[in-house]
Design a protein around this motif. Structure first.
Motif, PDB file in Angstrom:
ATOM      1  N   LYS A 131       0.828  -1.197   0.000  1.00 32.31           N
ATOM      2  CA  LYS A 131       0.000   0.000   0.000  1.00 32.31           C
ATOM      3  C   LYS A 131       0.867   1.252   0.000  1.00 32.31           C
ATOM      4  O   LYS A 131       2.015   1.233   0.435  1.00 32.31           O
ATOM      5  CB  LYS A 131      -0.911   0.023   1.226  1.00 32.31           C
ATOM      6  N   ASP A 132       0.284   2.345  -0.497  1.00 29.43           N
ATOM      7  CA  ASP A 132       0.952   3.638  -0.369  1.00 29.43           C
ATOM      8  C   ASP A 132       0.835   4.115   1.063  1.00 29.43           C
ATOM      9  O   ASP A 132      -0.262   4.121   1.648  1.00 29.43           O
ATOM     10  CB  ASP A 132       0.317   4.666  -1.306  1.00 29.43           C
ATOM     11  N   ALA A 133       1.961   4.489   1.616  1.00 29.27           N
ATOM     12  CA  ALA A 133       1.957   4.951   3.000  1.00 29.27           C
ATOM     13  C   ALA A 133       1.550   6.414   3.076  1.00 29.27           C
ATOM     14  O   ALA A 133       1.874   7.214   2.191  1.00 29.27           O
ATOM     15  CB  ALA A 133       3.343   4.764   3.617  1.00 29.27           C
ATOM     16  N   ALA A 134       0.823   6.745   4.103  1.00 32.68           N
ATOM     17  CA  ALA A 134       0.444   8.129   4.362  1.00 32.68           C
ATOM     18  C   ALA A 134       1.245   8.638   5.555  1.00 32.68           C
ATOM     19  O   ALA A 134       1.529   7.897   6.491  1.00 32.68           O
ATOM     20  CB  ALA A 134      -1.049   8.234   4.628  1.00 32.68           C
ATOM     21  N   TYR A 135       1.597   9.909   5.501  1.00 33.16           N
ATOM     22  CA  TYR A 135       2.350  10.468   6.623  1.00 33.16           C
ATOM     23  C   TYR A 135       1.836  11.860   6.952  1.00 33.16           C
ATOM     24  O   TYR A 135       1.241  12.556   6.119  1.00 33.16           O
ATOM     25  CB  TYR A 135       3.852  10.505   6.338  1.00 33.16           C
ATOM     26  N   GLU A 136       2.074  12.234   8.178  1.00 39.10           N
ATOM     27  CA  GLU A 136       1.637  13.539   8.665  1.00 39.10           C
ATOM     28  C   GLU A 136       2.652  14.057   9.668  1.00 39.10           C
ATOM     29  O   GLU A 136       3.082  13.336  10.569  1.00 39.10           O
ATOM     30  CB  GLU A 136       0.267  13.435   9.333  1.00 39.10           C
ATOM     31  N   ILE A 137       3.064  15.299   9.439  1.00 42.99           N
ATOM     32  CA  ILE A 137       3.946  15.971  10.405  1.00 42.99           C
ATOM     33  C   ILE A 137       3.227  17.231  10.860  1.00 42.99           C
ATOM     34  O   ILE A 137       2.932  18.116  10.056  1.00 42.99           O
ATOM     35  CB  ILE A 137       5.302  16.342   9.783  1.00 42.99           C
ATOM     36  N   ASN A 138       2.956  17.292  12.116  1.00 43.44           N
ATOM     37  CA  ASN A 138       2.285  18.464  12.690  1.00 43.44           C
ATOM     38  C   ASN A 138       3.164  18.959  13.816  1.00 43.44           C
ATOM     39  O   ASN A 138       3.273  18.303  14.853  1.00 43.44           O
ATOM     40  CB  ASN A 138       0.899  18.083  13.202  1.00 43.44           C
ATOM     41  N   SER A 139       3.794  20.081  13.591  1.00 41.23           N
ATOM     42  CA  SER A 139       4.802  20.481  14.563  1.00 41.23           C
ATOM     43  C   SER A 139       4.939  21.988  14.638  1.00 41.23           C
ATOM     44  O   SER A 139       4.394  22.724  13.825  1.00 41.23           O
ATOM     45  CB  SER A 139       6.152  19.871  14.180  1.00 41.23           C
ATOM     46  N   LYS A 140       5.685  22.396  15.605  1.00 41.29           N
ATOM     47  CA  LYS A 140       6.110  23.785  15.731  1.00 41.29           C
ATOM     48  C   LYS A 140       7.626  23.800  15.700  1.00 41.29           C
ATOM     49  O   LYS A 140       8.284  23.226  16.556  1.00 41.29           O
ATOM     50  CB  LYS A 140       5.588  24.427  17.003  1.00 41.29           C
ATOM     51  N   VAL A 141       8.153  24.453  14.700  1.00 41.92           N
ATOM     52  CA  VAL A 141       9.601  24.505  14.522  1.00 41.92           C
ATOM     53  C   VAL A 141      10.119  25.804  15.113  1.00 41.92           C
ATOM     54  O   VAL A 141       9.566  26.881  14.875  1.00 41.92           O
ATOM     55  CB  VAL A 141       9.968  24.424  13.022  1.00 41.92           C
ATOM     56  N   MET A 142      11.177  25.693  15.897  1.00 47.00           N
ATOM     57  CA  MET A 142      11.769  26.870  16.522  1.00 47.00           C
ATOM     58  C   MET A 142      13.265  26.877  16.230  1.00 47.00           C
ATOM     59  O   MET A 142      13.966  25.912  16.525  1.00 47.00           O
ATOM     60  CB  MET A 142      11.513  26.886  18.025  1.00 47.00           C
ATOM     61  N   LEU A 143      13.704  27.953  15.615  1.00 47.11           N
ATOM     62  CA  LEU A 143      15.119  28.114  15.284  1.00 47.11           C
ATOM     63  C   LEU A 143      15.679  29.269  16.098  1.00 47.11           C
ATOM     64  O   LEU A 143      15.168  30.381  16.033  1.00 47.11           O
ATOM     65  CB  LEU A 143      15.302  28.384  13.794  1.00 47.11           C
ATOM     66  N   ALA A 144      16.716  29.006  16.860  1.00 46.72           N
ATOM     67  CA  ALA A 144      17.313  30.045  17.695  1.00 46.72           C
ATOM     68  C   ALA A 144      18.313  30.857  16.888  1.00 46.72           C
ATOM     69  O   ALA A 144      19.087  30.312  16.108  1.00 46.72           O
ATOM     70  CB  ALA A 144      17.998  29.419  18.906  1.00 46.72           C
ATOM     71  N   GLU A 145      18.284  32.199  17.055  1.00 49.76           N
ATOM     72  CA  GLU A 145      19.240  33.090  16.406  1.00 49.76           C
ATOM     73  C   GLU A 145      20.359  33.433  17.379  1.00 49.76           C
ATOM     74  O   GLU A 145      20.274  33.185  18.589  1.00 49.76           O
ATOM     75  CB  GLU A 145      18.528  34.373  15.941  1.00 49.76           C
ATOM     76  N   ASN A 146      21.432  34.021  16.849  1.00 45.73           N
ATOM     77  CA  ASN A 146      22.587  34.352  17.688  1.00 45.73           C
ATOM     78  C   ASN A 146      22.266  35.390  18.751  1.00 45.73           C
ATOM     79  O   ASN A 146      22.881  35.417  19.816  1.00 45.73           O
ATOM     80  CB  ASN A 146      23.740  34.849  16.812  1.00 45.73           C
ATOM     81  N   ASP A 147      21.310  36.294  18.455  1.00 46.41           N
ATOM     82  CA  ASP A 147      20.993  37.346  19.416  1.00 46.41           C
ATOM     83  C   ASP A 147      19.972  36.898  20.462  1.00 46.41           C
ATOM     84  O   ASP A 147      19.476  37.713  21.231  1.00 46.41           O
ATOM     85  CB  ASP A 147      20.466  38.587  18.682  1.00 46.41           C
ATOM     86  N   GLY A 148      19.653  35.604  20.478  1.00 47.93           N
ATOM     87  CA  GLY A 148      18.708  35.096  21.468  1.00 47.93           C
ATOM     88  C   GLY A 148      17.274  35.085  21.007  1.00 47.93           C
ATOM     89  O   GLY A 148      16.433  34.420  21.615  1.00 47.93           O
ATOM     90  N   LYS A 149      16.946  35.805  19.950  1.00 47.49           N
ATOM     91  CA  LYS A 149      15.585  35.815  19.435  1.00 47.49           C
ATOM     92  C   LYS A 149      15.336  34.549  18.628  1.00 47.49           C
ATOM     93  O   LYS A 149      16.269  33.880  18.183  1.00 47.49           O
ATOM     94  CB  LYS A 149      15.348  37.060  18.581  1.00 47.49           C
ATOM     95  N   GLN A 150      14.058  34.208  18.432  1.00 53.28           N
ATOM     96  CA  GLN A 150      13.725  32.953  17.786  1.00 53.28           C
ATOM     97  C   GLN A 150      12.860  33.155  16.554  1.00 53.28           C
ATOM     98  O   GLN A 150      12.049  34.072  16.487  1.00 53.28           O
ATOM     99  CB  GLN A 150      12.985  32.018  18.756  1.00 53.28           C
ATOM    100  N   THR A 151      13.070  32.275  15.591  1.00 54.09           N
ATOM    101  CA  THR A 151      12.179  32.163  14.451  1.00 54.09           C
ATOM    102  C   THR A 151      11.336  30.911  14.656  1.00 54.09           C
ATOM    103  O   THR A 151      11.877  29.836  14.933  1.00 54.09           O
ATOM    104  CB  THR A 151      12.979  32.039  13.136  1.00 54.09           C
ATOM    105  N   SER A 152      10.043  31.039  14.573  1.00 58.82           N
ATOM    106  CA  SER A 152       9.169  29.901  14.838  1.00 58.82           C
ATOM    107  C   SER A 152       8.048  29.857  13.811  1.00 58.82           C
ATOM    108  O   SER A 152       7.674  30.883  13.223  1.00 58.82           O
ATOM    109  CB  SER A 152       8.587  29.989  16.243  1.00 58.82           C
ATOM    110  N   LEU A 153       7.531  28.661  13.583  1.00 60.70           N
ATOM    111  CA  LEU A 153       6.395  28.474  12.698  1.00 60.70           C
ATOM    112  C   LEU A 153       5.761  27.127  12.966  1.00 60.70           C
ATOM    113  O   LEU A 153       6.399  26.223  13.513  1.00 60.70           O
ATOM    114  CB  LEU A 153       6.824  28.561  11.231  1.00 60.70           C
ATOM    115  N   LYS A 154       4.500  27.020  12.591  1.00 62.56           N
ATOM    116  CA  LYS A 154       3.797  25.744  12.656  1.00 62.56           C
ATOM    117  C   LYS A 154       3.783  25.119  11.273  1.00 62.56           C
ATOM    118  O   LYS A 154       3.572  25.810  10.277  1.00 62.56           O
ATOM    119  CB  LYS A 154       2.370  25.940  13.163  1.00 62.56           C
ATOM    120  N   THR A 155       4.021  23.799  11.237  1.00 61.59           N
ATOM    121  CA  THR A 155       4.025  23.096   9.966  1.00 61.59           C
ATOM    122  C   THR A 155       3.026  21.951  10.006  1.00 61.59           C
ATOM    123  O   THR A 155       2.893  21.259  11.023  1.00 61.59           O
ATOM    124  CB  THR A 155       5.419  22.522   9.645  1.00 61.59           C
ATOM    125  N   LEU A 156       2.354  21.791   8.903  1.00 61.75           N
ATOM    126  CA  LEU A 156       1.467  20.647   8.731  1.00 61.75           C
ATOM    127  C   LEU A 156       1.767  20.053   7.363  1.00 61.75           C
ATOM    128  O   LEU A 156       1.492  20.668   6.332  1.00 61.75           O
ATOM    129  CB  LEU A 156      -0.007  21.056   8.823  1.00 61.75           C
TER     130      LEU A 156
END
Length: 783
Positions: free
Chosen positions: A212-237
């Motif tokens: 069968k063809d496999a189905a997948y799902e990623i539901n997450s919140k990605v957080m990337l830290a910057e050098n100045d301490g601030k963060q880049t974040s987003l939700k992915t589906l």
């Protein structure tokens, strides 16, 4: 051995699931021995990762309606020289297999992985995952046996690393695997240098099997830290499917998915980013070739692109980006507050090919409609289009502003693949054409733009005399050393027609050339009313100094043509000027210049140049001179303006020395006549002296003429800097000499007349009045 992260991760957990299925088959046939299951798992995983150490902790089994298998620890460790790096680590995983699966010969196996940690680190031209799976580099240390294995058979490896065929139990072909990952931590970058971390809350795969063809799902919140301490974040589906059987049989991956990005917050970005939706169609061959079709949209903007990758080349084709500028403004309202884009769309299309380290773009761009930009004192409508290749940029723009049009075109030749890292050095040549037509600049706008309100300037203090000529020459030589070529070879062509400059018409025609550290204006011609000016300039830029030579020739230039651009205090000046201004200037730690001026003007008026203070000083002198003091009216007011019939100036000007070789001013109706010459030293304590001869025909010179026999009033202005005062003694001395000379002439005349009369009387007695004509003739010879 080439692989992708998807292939690596799926390989691990498919093996875990299949091994779990095999374990069930094994349990049923051998009465379930957990330790044997652990050994079997280690053996199968060692076939996939022959160069890695595999650690698997204690396994527990629970038997009921389903068989549940739990493992406390699972680690894949790669030994790199003296360091051992955990490329995969999980503290707990669980597999659940319903008994019904065994009885029916197939079913669904659930595998839950809790808090896995994955490190994807590159090393040289490879990465640790590839090296662990068989891409071993020479000189690397040989992996040792896992400490968790007491028996050598537990971590035994096949003779060939290429033999990674899975031993799959028979029931596995009809089974599927459901994977659930919680709190994934992914670290990526290089060995010893982490580029970033991604935290994924949940990753699920359903129906991962061979049929069968496999189905997948990623539901997450990605957080990337910057050098100045601030963060880049987003939700992915990410929701998609792929054929895993084809991956196992042929080493090929095909997947279709939809990726949605939301709640995007970018560090140091104050705008609001909308939700993105992206369609993904991915194909990866067993040779490692990648074909990727992407299509996405946000708000009313969209894009499409095809990406094809091989081992050496990348081709990004069929690029089509339609960016609605209103969407961009909504994202950045503060930064783009001046923009009124309407329905305009920025369109980008073309292809970009990468071969090794070289790039070959062929991109075209354009604005579908004109865009309005609202600035404080003006609004402009802009349209633009162009094309970019690996060797040439062409761009055309049209701007409507100030009631006219500005047409600009640029052709630039360069080599993107030049080894130079500085783009200015990659740029070989260019031609920039600028046409200005029917622009109208209001005087109020020009004055506000050129002379904005400023804070009160600190008065400049007198400074000591400058260094000697020898020191200056040495300093200039030091500053001029090490030329810095900043500019490519190119030409800027300028044409201006029917330009209204504060109510006066102007035109221009000429070119500016650049090369290395030099800018040349060989002949830039300005047409102002009925006059013209020709400008020649050479500017050179050095490491710490800029040097300029210039020559400006003028013919019948009416100074009123500059009424809109000269400082307001001179507004209203007029007169026809001809002549030449030439010289040189340099900017380093301070401004230096040497300007020669030779100007002739007629029939005009100099606003902002008040003659009254100087005439008042002359008038005050006259009131102090004996003989004039009683004739000059002490209440007389001076009310002359700057109107002139003739104004000539010849001189040379430097920061610390103004040399006035000659100057002449004849006022309207000849009421004022003045000639002057002298030296002024603006920034030093050296005494300035300007000698002037002034004739005031309206009132004062009449008394001077009667007193001294001349209408000219000699005046010496002297002082420090430009604050000059009239020297009383100089004027008195000069006029006194004039008085003495005049009186001597009168005395001599009276003596001659009396002598003539006495001689004539004597001769008349001798000739007794008979020869008067002869007597007069004789006397005439004597006198």
């Amino acid at each position: 051995m080439k692989s992708s992260k998807l292939k690596i991760v799926l390989s691990i957990f498919l093996l875990l699931g299949l091994v779990a299925g095999g374990a069930l088959w094994y349990v049923v046939s051998t009465k379930i021995k957990p330790e044997e299951i652990r050994k079997l798992t280690l053996t199968e995983l060692s076939k996939v990762f022959p160069n890695a150490e595999i650690e698997l902790g204690k396994i527990d089994l629970g038997i009921g309606a389903s068989i549940k298998l739990d493992a406390e620890k699972f680690i894949i460790r790669y030994p790199l020289k003296k360091e051992k790096i955990d490329i995969f680590k999980v503290n707990y995983l669980s597999a659940k297999i319903p008994v019904w699966t065994i009885l029916m010969g197939g079913g669904a196996v659930d595998l839950i992985v809790d808090k896995p940690e994955v490190k994807y680190l590159s090393y040289g031209k490879s990465n640790l995952w590839q090296m662990a799976m068989g891409d071993k580099k020479k000189g690397e240390s040989k992996p040792t046996q896992s400490k968790s294995s007491k028996n050598k058979k537990e971590t035994s490896r096949p003779e060939s690393a290429e033999n990674n065929t899975l031993s799959v139990p028979s029931f596995a072909a009809n089974s599927s695997l459901n994977l659930s990952f919680n709190d994934i931590k992914l670290e990526y970058g290089e060995v010893g240098k982490t580029a970033g971390k991604i935290d994924i809350n949940k990753f699920m795969v359903k129906n991962l099997g061979l049929k069968k063809d496999a189905a997948y799902e990623i539901n997450s919140k990605v957080m990337l830290a910057e050098n100045d301490g601030k963060q880049t974040s987003l939700k992915t589906l990410l929701i998609g499917e792929f054929n895993f059987k084809n991956f196992l049989d042929n080493g090929e991956i095909s997947s279709k998915a939809v990726l949605t990005l939301s709640d995007i917050n970018v560090a140091n970005f104050e705008g609001s980013i909308p939700e993105f939706r992206n369609d993904i169609d991915l194909k990866v061959s067993k040779q490692g070739d990648v074909s990727l079709n992407l299509a996405g949209e946000f708000e009313r903007s969209n894009y499409k692109v095809e990406v094809n990758m091989t081992n050496e080349n990348i081709s990004i084709e069929n690029i089509l980006i339609n960016l609605m500028l209103m969407d961009l403004k909504n994202m950045m309202p503060a930064q783009m507050a001046t923009l009124s884009p309407g329905k305009s769309v920025a369109q980008l299309s073309g292809v970009v090919r990468l071969k090794g380290e070289k790039i070959y773009p062929d991109l075209s761009y354009k604005l579908s409609d004109k865009v309005r930009v609202n600035l404080p004192d003006m609004a402009l409508d802009l349209s633009s289009s162009g094309r970019v290749t690996e060797s040439r940029l062409t761009s055309v723009s049209n701007t409507n502003l100030f009631g006219g049009a500005v047409d600009a075109s640029l052709t630039a030749n360069y080599n993107l693949n030049d080894k130079e890292t500085d783009f200015q050095k990659k740029l070989k040549s260019y031609v920039f054409n600028l046409d200005l037509n029917n622009l109208k600049f209001e005087k109020s706008f020009l004055q506000k733009t050129l002379y904005p309100p400023q804070k009160e300037e600190v008065k400049r203090k007198d400074v000591k005399s400058q260094s000697s000529p020898q020191k200056k020459a040495a300093l200039n030589k030091k500053e001029a050393s090490g030329t810095v070529p900043l500019l490519p070879s190119g030409v800027i062509n300028i044409k201006a027609k029917s330009i209204n400059l504060g109510g006066k018409n102007m035109g221009a025609n000429g070119s500016i050339s650049t090369k290395g550290n030099s800018v040349d204006i060989k002949n830039l011609k300005f047409m102002l009313e009925r006059g013209e000016a020709n400008v020649k300039t050479n500017l050179k830029m050095f490491k710490n100094i800029t040097k300029t030579k210039f020559d400006i020739g003028m013919k019948n230039i009416n100074i009123s043509s500059f009424d809109g651009v000269i400082p307001n205090q001179f507004s209203g000046s007029k007169g026809l000027f001809s002549g030449n201004i030439s010289g040189n200037a340099s900017t380093g730690k301070k401004l230096n210049y040497d300007v020669k001026v030779k100007l002739n003007a007629s029939n005009g008026e100099l606003k902002g140049i008040d003659l009254k203070p100087y005439l008042e000083k002359v008038y005050s002198l006259a009131k102090k001179i004996p003989g004039l003091d009683k004739k000059v009216d002490p209440n007389k007011k001076i009310d002359y303006t700057g109107d002139f019939k003739v104004f000539n100036l010849s001189g040379q000007f430097k920061p610390n020395h103004y040399l006035i070789r000659s100057s002449e001013f004849i006022g309207l109706d000849n009421l004022i006549e003045a000639k002057a010459n002298g030296n002024i030293y603006p920034e030093t304590k050296k005494e300035a002296k300007v000698y002037a001869d002034i004739v005031e025909n309206k009132y004062l010179s009449n008394y001077v003429e009667a007193y001294a026999g001349t209408r000219t009033i000699p005046v010496l202005f002297k002082g420090q800097g430009v604050a000059l005062n009239a020297d009383y003694q100089y004027t008195v001395k000069k006029l006194t000499n004039r008085v003495i000379k005049k009186n001597k002439s009168k005395v001599k005349k009276k003596v001659k007349k009396k002598a003539k009369e006495e001689i004539k009387k004597g001769l008349d007695k001798i000739f007794k009045g008979k020869e008067n004509k002869k007597i007069d003739k004789l006397l005439k010879g004597l006198f």
